[in-house]
Scaffold this active site. Structure first.
Site, PDB file in Angstrom:
ATOM      1  N   HIS A   1      -8.214  -4.598  -1.171  1.00  0.00           N
ATOM      2  CA  HIS A   1      -7.041  -3.944  -0.594  1.00  0.00           C
ATOM      3  C   HIS A   1      -6.844  -4.346   0.868  1.00  0.00           C
ATOM      4  O   HIS A   1      -7.806  -4.427   1.639  1.00  0.00           O
ATOM      5  CB  HIS A   1      -7.197  -2.429  -0.675  1.00  0.00           C
ATOM      6  CG  HIS A   1      -5.956  -1.665  -0.401  1.00  0.00           C
ATOM      7  ND1 HIS A   1      -5.031  -1.348  -1.381  1.00  0.00           N
ATOM      8  CD2 HIS A   1      -5.453  -1.143   0.750  1.00  0.00           C
ATOM      9  CE1 HIS A   1      -4.030  -0.670  -0.842  1.00  0.00           C
ATOM     10  NE2 HIS A   1      -4.265  -0.530   0.453  1.00  0.00           N
TER      11      HIS A   1
ATOM     12  N   ASP B   1     -10.019  -3.008  -5.616  1.00  0.00           N
ATOM     13  CA  ASP B   1      -9.083  -2.109  -4.948  1.00  0.00           C
ATOM     14  C   ASP B   1      -8.983  -0.828  -5.772  1.00  0.00           C
ATOM     15  O   ASP B   1      -8.745  -0.882  -6.987  1.00  0.00           O
ATOM     16  CB  ASP B   1      -7.719  -2.794  -4.846  1.00  0.00           C
ATOM     17  CG  ASP B   1      -6.678  -1.974  -4.111  1.00  0.00           C
ATOM     18  OD1 ASP B   1      -6.977  -0.845  -3.684  1.00  0.00           O
ATOM     19  OD2 ASP B   1      -5.541  -2.471  -3.974  1.00  0.00           O
TER      20      ASP B   1
ATOM     21  N   SER C   1       0.826  -1.193   0.000  1.00  0.00           N
ATOM     22  CA  SER C   1       0.000   0.000   0.000  1.00  0.00           C
ATOM     23  C   SER C   1       0.874   1.262   0.000  1.00  0.00           C
ATOM     24  O   SER C   1       1.684   1.444  -0.907  1.00  0.00           O
ATOM     25  CB  SER C   1      -0.958  -0.039   1.189  1.00  0.00           C
ATOM     26  OG  SER C   1      -1.965   0.929   1.070  1.00  0.00           O
TER      27      SER C   1
END
Length: 358
Positions: free
Chosen positions: A328, A298, A144
Site C-alpha cells: 500500500h 495490502d 487509498s
C-alpha cells in the site's frame, strides 16, 4: 509506526498529528514551472489546486479530478504535487486536485461533501468551457482514502440529474471501499505490512466517523456489525468475489455481531458515501469505465478485488491492474527520501493507461 503508537499512548500527541509530520500538511503554496501553471482556486467553496499545461492544444483538453489519500486524516494537494503535476504535463490535461477537509477535525461526510462539491462544480458547462475542457473526456481518480472518495463521488455523479456532464471513467488506486468486514484474507495476511497496518486501518476508519476508542476497538476485532446491517455483508462476501489464489486456506465466516450502539450513534458507518462497495448491482451498472489498481501486500487489497468483480458482474467495463510484489502507498514512494523503482513503474503504467483511454 510503533513509535507513533507509543507517542500517542504516552500522551505526546494524537496519532494523526504525529503521522501528519511524515506527509506535508498543505502549508506549501502552489508553484508553476516551465511546463505547468499551478494556481490555488476555490470550486464551490472548496479549495483546489488547478494545473494547466503550458503546451498548446489544437483540441479541447482532457481533465482529471484527483482526490488524495491519507486515511481521510492527512494529506493535501501539496503532498500529491509530484503526481498531479506529472499527469497534467504528460497528458496535456487540466488537473483539479481537491483539498477536502480532514478528520478528525471534520467528520464524515465532510470529506465526501467537499470532493463532491468540487467535482460537480467543475462539471458545469460554463466551467469546462472556461478551461477549454472536452466534457466527454473527464476522469475522477484517487488513491487509498482518495480512491474511496473517488468511487463514492463517481457513484453519486451518475445519479445526480443536475449533472449534465458525467465522467468518462474512474481510476481507483488501492482503494478502501467497505466497512462491514475488516477480516478478509488481505486483512489477515497483511496485518503488519507497510504502510497500512490492520490496526491503523481500523483507526483511520473510526477517526473518519468519530473519536470513540470503543468503535476503533470493535472495528479491530470485527465486532462492529449488528443484525441491522447484516444484509450488507452480501455485497462484501469475499468467499464469492475473490479468486481462489487469494482465498487460499482462509475460511469465510460472517463478522461477529456486536452491539447496535455504533450504528445508532454513527449511521455513516454503512453509508455508501463512506463505503461504496455497499450498493446494489443496479447502481453499479450505471458506472463508467473503471480502472482498479491493487497490491498483494495490502490490507485493503480485497476491497479492490471485490469491487472489480462486482462491477464486471454488473456489466461495467473494468481494467484491473494487480501487482504481486507491491504494498500500500507505492505511488507516494517515488520522490526523495524514498524513491522506489517499482513505484515509478506503477505510476508510469497508471499514467499511460489514462493517456490511452481518456
Amino acid at each position: 509506526m510503533n513509535l507513533v503508537e507509543l507517542s500517542e499512548m504516552t500522551g505526546i500527541a494524537h496519532y494523526v498529528d504525529i503521522m501528519a509530520i511524515f506527509m506535508p500538511a498543505g502549508n506549501a503554496q502552489p508553484k508553476s514551472d516551465e511546463n505547468v501553471t499551478v494556481t490555488e482556486e476555490t470550486f464551490n467553496k472548496v479549495p483546489v489546486w488547478l494545473y494547466v499545461p503550458k503546451k498548446s492544444s489544437k483540441t479541447r483538453r482532457r481533465a482529471l479530478i484527483y482526490i488524495h489519500g491519507g486515511g481521510w486524516c492527512m494529506g493535501s494537494p501539496d503532498s500529491y504535487d509530484y503526481l498531479t503535476r506529472l499527469i497534467a504535463d504528460r497528458l496535456n490535461a487540466i488537473v483539479v486536485s481537491v483539498d477536502y477537509r480532514l478528520a478528525p477535525a471534520h467528520r464524515f461526510p465532510a470529506a465526501f461533501e467537499d470532493s463532491y462539491a468540487a467535482a460537480k462544480f467543475f462539471l458545469q458547462k460554463e466551467v469546462v468551457d472556461q478551461y477549454n475542457v472536452d466534457p466527454g473526456r473527464i476522469c475522477v481518480s484517487g488513491d487509498s482514502a482518495g480512491g474511496n472518495l473517488a468511487a463514492a463521488v463517481t457513484q453519486q455523479l451518475q445519479e445526480d440529474l443536475d449533472v449534465k456532464f458525467k465522467p468518462k471513467m474512474q481510476a481507483l488506486i488501492y482503494p478502501a471501499l467497505q466497512t462491514v468486514d475488516l477480516d478478509t484474507p488481505s486483512y489477515r495476511d497483511n496485518s503488519d505490512m507497510p504502510f497500512l497496518r490492520r490496526k491503523a486501518t481500523a483507526r483511520y476508519w473510526s477517526n473518519y466517523f468519530v473519536t470513540d476508542k470503543s468503535l476503533r476497538e470493535a472495528m479491530e476485532s470485527n465486532t462492529h456489525i449488528t443484525l441491522e446491517s447484516i444484509n450488507l455483508l452480501k455485497f462484501a462476501n469475499w468467499s464469492n468475489l475473490l479468486p481462489d489464489d487469494l482465498k487460499k486456506y482462509h475460511v469465510y465466516s460472517s463478522p461477529k455481531k456486536g452491539t447496535s450502539e455504533f450504528l445508532k450513534k454513527y449511521p455513516g458507518i454503512t453509508d455508501p458515501r463512506a463505503a461504496p462497495l455497499l450498493v446494489d448491482d443496479e447502481r453499479l451498472a450505471k458506472l463508467p469505465l473503471t480502472y482498479v489498481l491493487t497490491c498483494m501486500y495490502d490490507v485493503v487489497r480485497d476491497d479492490g478485488f471485490m469491487y472489480a468483480a462486482r462491477l464486471k458482474q454488473a456489466g461495467v467495463q473494468v481494467v484491473h491492474e494487480h501487482y504481486d510484489n507491491a504494498f500500500h502507498g507505492m505511488l507516494s514512494l517515488v520522490t526523495w527520501p524514498i524513491d522506489l523503482s517499482l513505484g515509478q513503474r506503477m505510476m508510469g503504467y497508471y499514467i499511460n493507461w489514462l493517456n490511452k483511454n481518456l
